[in-house]
Design an enzyme around this catalytic site. Structure first.
Site, PDB file in Angstrom:
ATOM      1  N   SER A 119       0.773  -1.356  -0.026  1.00 40.21           N
ATOM      2  CA  SER A 119       0.155  -0.162   0.146  1.00 40.21           C
ATOM      3  C   SER A 119       0.806   1.137   0.021  1.00 40.21           C
ATOM      4  O   SER A 119       0.188   2.334  -0.078  1.00 40.21           O
ATOM      5  CB  SER A 119      -1.012  -0.031   1.184  1.00 40.21           C
ATOM      6  OG  SER A 119      -0.513  -0.460   2.384  1.00 40.21           O
ATOM      7  N   HIS A 140      -2.465  -3.070  -6.132  1.00 38.02           N
ATOM      8  CA  HIS A 140      -3.140  -2.656  -5.037  1.00 38.02           C
ATOM      9  C   HIS A 140      -4.652  -2.658  -4.665  1.00 38.02           C
ATOM     10  O   HIS A 140      -5.441  -1.833  -5.209  1.00 38.02           O
ATOM     11  CB  HIS A 140      -2.436  -1.214  -4.616  1.00 38.02           C
ATOM     12  CG  HIS A 140      -3.057  -0.814  -3.134  1.00 38.02           C
ATOM     13  ND1 HIS A 140      -3.184   0.454  -2.904  1.00 38.02           N
ATOM     14  CD2 HIS A 140      -3.109  -1.587  -2.047  1.00 38.02           C
ATOM     15  CE1 HIS A 140      -3.528   0.459  -1.638  1.00 38.02           C
ATOM     16  NE2 HIS A 140      -3.393  -0.561  -1.020  1.00 38.02           N
ATOM     17  N   GLU A 152      -5.634  -0.054  -7.611  1.00 38.56           N
ATOM     18  CA  GLU A 152      -4.744   0.822  -8.161  1.00 38.56           C
ATOM     19  C   GLU A 152      -3.365  -0.003  -8.676  1.00 38.56           C
ATOM     20  O   GLU A 152      -3.081  -0.773  -8.369  1.00 38.56           O
ATOM     21  CB  GLU A 152      -4.081   1.503  -6.863  1.00 38.56           C
ATOM     22  CG  GLU A 152      -4.554   2.695  -6.370  1.00 38.56           C
ATOM     23  CD  GLU A 152      -3.753   3.434  -5.377  1.00 38.56           C
ATOM     24  OE1 GLU A 152      -3.399   4.638  -5.504  1.00 38.56           O
ATOM     25  OE2 GLU A 152      -3.507   2.924  -4.213  1.00 38.56           O
ATOM     26  N   ASN A 190      -3.767   6.173  -0.415  1.00 35.54           N
ATOM     27  CA  ASN A 190      -3.264   6.061   0.873  1.00 35.54           C
ATOM     28  C   ASN A 190      -2.614   7.401   1.137  1.00 35.54           C
ATOM     29  O   ASN A 190      -2.614   7.884   2.020  1.00 35.54           O
ATOM     30  CB  ASN A 190      -2.623   4.882   0.980  1.00 35.54           C
ATOM     31  CG  ASN A 190      -3.171   3.659   1.414  1.00 35.54           C
ATOM     32  OD1 ASN A 190      -4.224   3.827   2.133  1.00 35.54           O
ATOM     33  ND2 ASN A 190      -2.757   2.516   0.753  1.00 35.54           N
TER      34      ASN A 190
HETATM   35  N1  CAA Z   1     -16.842 -10.131   1.403  1.00 37.33           N
HETATM   36  C1  CAA Z   1     -17.954 -10.305   0.819  1.00 37.33           C
HETATM   37  N2  CAA Z   1     -19.038  -9.346   0.912  1.00 37.33           N
HETATM   38  C2  CAA Z   1     -18.870  -8.444   2.001  1.00 37.33           C
HETATM   39  C3  CAA Z   1     -17.662  -8.483   2.656  1.00 37.33           C
HETATM   40  C4  CAA Z   1     -16.606  -9.207   2.377  1.00 37.33           C
HETATM   41  N3  CAA Z   1     -15.550  -9.215   3.194  1.00 37.33           N
HETATM   42  N4  CAA Z   1     -17.720  -7.219   3.290  1.00 37.33           N
HETATM   43  C5  CAA Z   1     -19.064  -6.631   3.389  1.00 37.33           C
HETATM   44  N5  CAA Z   1     -19.571  -7.549   2.441  1.00 37.33           N
HETATM   45  C6  CAA Z   1     -20.838  -7.288   1.788  1.00 37.33           C
HETATM   46  C7  CAA Z   1     -22.121  -7.568   2.577  1.00 37.33           C
HETATM   47  O1  CAA Z   1     -22.413  -8.775   2.715  1.00 37.33           O
HETATM   48  C8  CAA Z   1     -23.058  -6.551   2.205  1.00 37.33           C
HETATM   49  O2  CAA Z   1     -23.662  -7.108   1.026  1.00 37.33           O
HETATM   50  P1  CAA Z   1     -25.241  -6.803   0.646  1.00 37.33           P
HETATM   51  O3  CAA Z   1     -25.320  -5.455   0.121  1.00 37.33           O
HETATM   52  O4  CAA Z   1     -25.438  -7.759  -0.323  1.00 37.33           O
HETATM   53  O5  CAA Z   1     -26.086  -7.021   1.822  1.00 37.33           O
HETATM   54  C9  CAA Z   1     -22.422  -5.252   1.665  1.00 37.33           C
HETATM   55  O6  CAA Z   1     -20.951  -5.836   1.512  1.00 37.33           O
HETATM   56  C10 CAA Z   1     -22.062  -4.092   2.900  1.00 37.33           C
HETATM   57  O7  CAA Z   1     -21.657  -4.735   3.958  1.00 37.33           O
HETATM   58  P2  CAA Z   1     -22.531  -4.629   5.440  1.00 37.33           P
HETATM   59  O8  CAA Z   1     -24.021  -4.551   5.201  1.00 37.33           O
HETATM   60  O9  CAA Z   1     -22.017  -5.492   6.371  1.00 37.33           O
HETATM   61  O10 CAA Z   1     -21.942  -3.393   6.061  1.00 37.33           O
HETATM   62  P3  CAA Z   1     -21.972  -1.767   5.466  1.00 37.33           P
HETATM   63  O11 CAA Z   1     -23.096  -1.415   4.739  1.00 37.33           O
HETATM   64  O12 CAA Z   1     -21.795  -1.143   6.938  1.00 37.33           O
HETATM   65  O13 CAA Z   1     -20.756  -1.918   4.593  1.00 37.33           O
HETATM   66  C11 CAA Z   1     -18.281  -1.617   4.217  1.00 37.33           C
HETATM   67  C12 CAA Z   1     -19.267  -2.231   4.868  1.00 37.33           C
HETATM   68  C13 CAA Z   1     -18.332  -1.993   2.737  1.00 37.33           C
HETATM   69  C14 CAA Z   1     -17.025  -2.183   4.583  1.00 37.33           C
HETATM   70  C15 CAA Z   1     -18.575  -0.146   4.673  1.00 37.33           C
HETATM   71  O14 CAA Z   1     -18.415   0.268   5.788  1.00 37.33           O
HETATM   72  C16 CAA Z   1     -17.435   0.644   3.988  1.00 37.33           C
HETATM   73  O15 CAA Z   1     -17.369   0.780   2.515  1.00 37.33           O
HETATM   74  N6  CAA Z   1     -16.498   0.997   4.632  1.00 37.33           N
HETATM   75  C17 CAA Z   1     -15.136   1.929   4.036  1.00 37.33           C
HETATM   76  C18 CAA Z   1     -14.174   0.981   3.669  1.00 37.33           C
HETATM   77  C19 CAA Z   1     -12.911   1.471   3.290  1.00 37.33           C
HETATM   78  O16 CAA Z   1     -12.834   2.412   3.109  1.00 37.33           O
HETATM   79  N7  CAA Z   1     -11.989   0.582   2.671  1.00 37.33           N
HETATM   80  C20 CAA Z   1     -10.751   1.069   2.174  1.00 37.33           C
HETATM   81  C21 CAA Z   1      -9.744   1.050   3.259  1.00 37.33           C
HETATM   82  S1  CAA Z   1      -8.077   1.763   2.622  1.00 37.33           S
HETATM   83  C22 CAA Z   1      -7.415   0.207   1.785  1.00 37.33           C
HETATM   84  O17 CAA Z   1      -7.864  -0.835   1.815  1.00 37.33           O
HETATM   85  C23 CAA Z   1      -6.133   0.768   1.330  1.00 37.33           C
HETATM   86  C24 CAA Z   1      -5.061   0.446   2.000  1.00 37.33           C
HETATM   87  O18 CAA Z   1      -3.894   0.159   1.600  1.00 37.33           O
HETATM   88  C25 CAA Z   1      -4.872   0.487   3.610  1.00 37.33           C
END
Ligand code: CAA
Length: 291
Positions: A119, A140, A152, A190
């Protein structure tokens, strides 16, 4: 070159998600880790996450079964040598990544494209220590991999166009969208996201708000799906700190200095969800703020 098989190094949070989406898109996947427990946990996690998608009507039960059937796991890194594409998704630590590449390189076929899910670490530097800098690039994914639309793609200084095009084709077959980033510290996502998270930790450190008010402010005031501290726990506080250090050292600008409170949480081993404690305590039924 058409990519048919994908080797993935590291069965953690990112590695299992990458294996999941690759298998669902029809690639043969070989997942590697140094621990059998980690491999078993990853296969169980993929099964669970695919089941969530079946329940949500996004994947059919037979697609799920086919995807599970395409995933094999191994403790032997050398076995990945025959994969067309290798994605390294080990810990965000340059020395560990280097050790893995050193052990792997003598065993991989000439045509293999080697990539890292890093990342933040320099793709050009990682590539320069391999025998194939032109066939090396950054691949990424975002967490959670099955849900997040973006990948990415980062070209090192020597990456050739054919390698980039092959990786772009893979991203498209996954049904995801690629963002092309130049190889500078922490790339695009990031570079922007981590200083925001770090600033949220400073806001907590300076007592401007508490964990709850800071997260609520960004969720309700800026429509973020997760508050910044909740998101930091989700990503892992060790990963957040590692990325801030890469930005701080790589860009030599004090605006990227990691918040001492972030360092303190990492020193305590409070790394977020994966250790059940971070800015929230996850040991009970509902997460409880630790400040
Ligand atoms: N695998 C499969 N499906 C998943 C899953 C997984 N690991 N996690 C969540 N889902 C699915 C759920 O089943 C749900 O599906 P439906 O719409 O069909 O019901 C959907 O995703 C939404 O999940 P939830 O209802 O459980 O929860 P939510 O609506 O709160 O969403 C989230 C959860 C998608 C994680 C949301 O909170 C979100 O987008 N958060 C921000 C995530 C983010 O910013 N990620 C980037 C991080 S930075 C990075 O990754 C880069 C790095 O290098 C650090």
């Amino acid at each position: 070159m058409e990519i048919k098989s994908v080797g993935i190094i590291g069965a953690g949070q990112m590695g299992n998600g990458i294996a999941h989406v690759m298998a669902l898109a029809g690639y043969d996947v070989l997942l590697n880790d140094i621990s059998q427990d980690a491999l078993d946990a990853a296969i169980a996690r993929i099964d669970k996450n695919l089941e969530r998608q079946v329940q949500g009507g996004k994947v059919t039960p037979s697609d799920k079964a086919d995807a599970m059937g395409r995933i094999k796991s191994t403790l032997d890194l050398v076995e990945l040598g025959q994969s067309d594409l290798i994605i390294e998704a080990a810990t965000e630590n340059e020395a560990i990544k280097q050790k893995i590449f050193d052990a792997l390189l003598p065993h991989i076929k000439d045509s293999t494209i080697l990539t890292s899910n890093t990342s933040s670490i320099s793709i050009t530097r990682l590539a320069s220590r391999t025998d194939r800098p032109e066939k090396f690039m950054g691949f990424h994914f975002m967490n959670p991999v099955p849900v997040m639309q973006l990948v990415e793609l980062i070209r090192g200084i020597a990456t050739d166009q054919e390698t980039y095009n092959s990786c772009l084709t893979v991203v498209e077959r996954l049904g995801k969208t690629a963002a092309s980033a130049e190889d500078f510290p922490a790339f695009i996502v990031n570079r922007i996201l981590m200083p925001m998270i770090n600033e949220a930790v400073y806001t907590l450190y300076e007592g401007v708000g508490n964990v709850e008010s800071i997260d609520q402010s960004l969720k309700l005031g800026a429509n973020h799906p997760m508050g910044p501290l909740e998101l930091a726990d989700f990503i892992g506080l060790d990963t957040c700190l590692a990325i801030m250090n890469v930005l701080h050292e790589g860009l030599a600008d004090t605006k990227y200095r990691p918040c001492p409170l972030l360092t303190k949480y990492v020193e305590a081993g409070w790394l977020g969800r994966k250790t059940k404690r971070g800015f929230y305590d996850y040991r009970g039924d509902v997460p409880v703020p630790t400040r």
